[in-house]
Design a protein around this motif. Sequence first.
Motif, short mmCIF file in Angstrom:
data_model
loop_
_atom_site.label_atom_id
_atom_site.label_comp_id
_atom_site.label_asym_id
_atom_site.label_seq_id
_atom_site.Cartn_x
_atom_site.Cartn_y
_atom_site.Cartn_z
N TYR A 173 -0.02 -5.63 -1.93
CA TYR A 173 1.38 -5.87 -1.55
C TYR A 173 1.51 -5.92 -0.03
CZ TYR A 173 3.19 -4.70 -6.27
OH TYR A 173 3.50 -4.68 -7.60
N TRP A 174 0.75 -5.06 0.66
CA TRP A 174 0.82 -5.01 2.12
C TRP A 174 0.24 -6.26 2.75
CZ3 TRP A 174 4.00 -1.78 4.27
CH2 TRP A 174 4.36 -0.63 3.57
N LEU A 234 3.01 -8.75 3.19
CA LEU A 234 3.76 -8.49 4.43
C LEU A 234 2.98 -8.98 5.64
CD1 LEU A 234 6.16 -7.28 5.94
CD2 LEU A 234 4.94 -5.08 5.91
#
Length: 179
Positions: free
Chosen positions: A23-24, A27
């Motif tokens: 998920y990071w 970003l």
Amino acid sequence: MHAALSLSRGIDRLNNGIGKLVYWLVLAAVVVSSVNAVVRYSINYSSNAWLELQWYLFAAIFMLCSGYTFLRNEHIRIDIVLGRFSKKVQAAVDVFGIIVFLFPMAILIMWLSWPMFKDSFVTHEMSSDAGGLIRWPAKLLVPVGFFLLTAQGLSELIKRIAFLAGVTDQPGGAMHGHS
């Protein structure tokens, strides 16, 4: 069967953890893309390394989350016909699909991509673009991603067989559809 289900839970934890870490990377990809666009249009400067980093991040997201996607039953399915059958028939079809289609495809791609990564690593292959990045990290994502998918396939196979044998009530999460 209990040892196999324990292995399945371990694989599920691995892919779940990797999925949450990745998920990071989403970003990071957004930040890199945004900064690259702002710099390119504001001071008219661009670097192939930044463009390739965006590509590497996208590849990492896609490849490392293949097992996580399978774990969460979020992969593409066409259930027009299969959705009308019982959970046992659906599980049996899944067992067949995992053994006949998923395992041969994923293992073959993993096997064939390893020498490409190894050659890239040993020769310190670089991008052919000026200022580009080294290539082996992107090439490593292919066998690692297909390993994670194969492992999750094993986990799903164990859960489906346990369900068909009556050991569990449900093979993991939702069978066909969102939980």
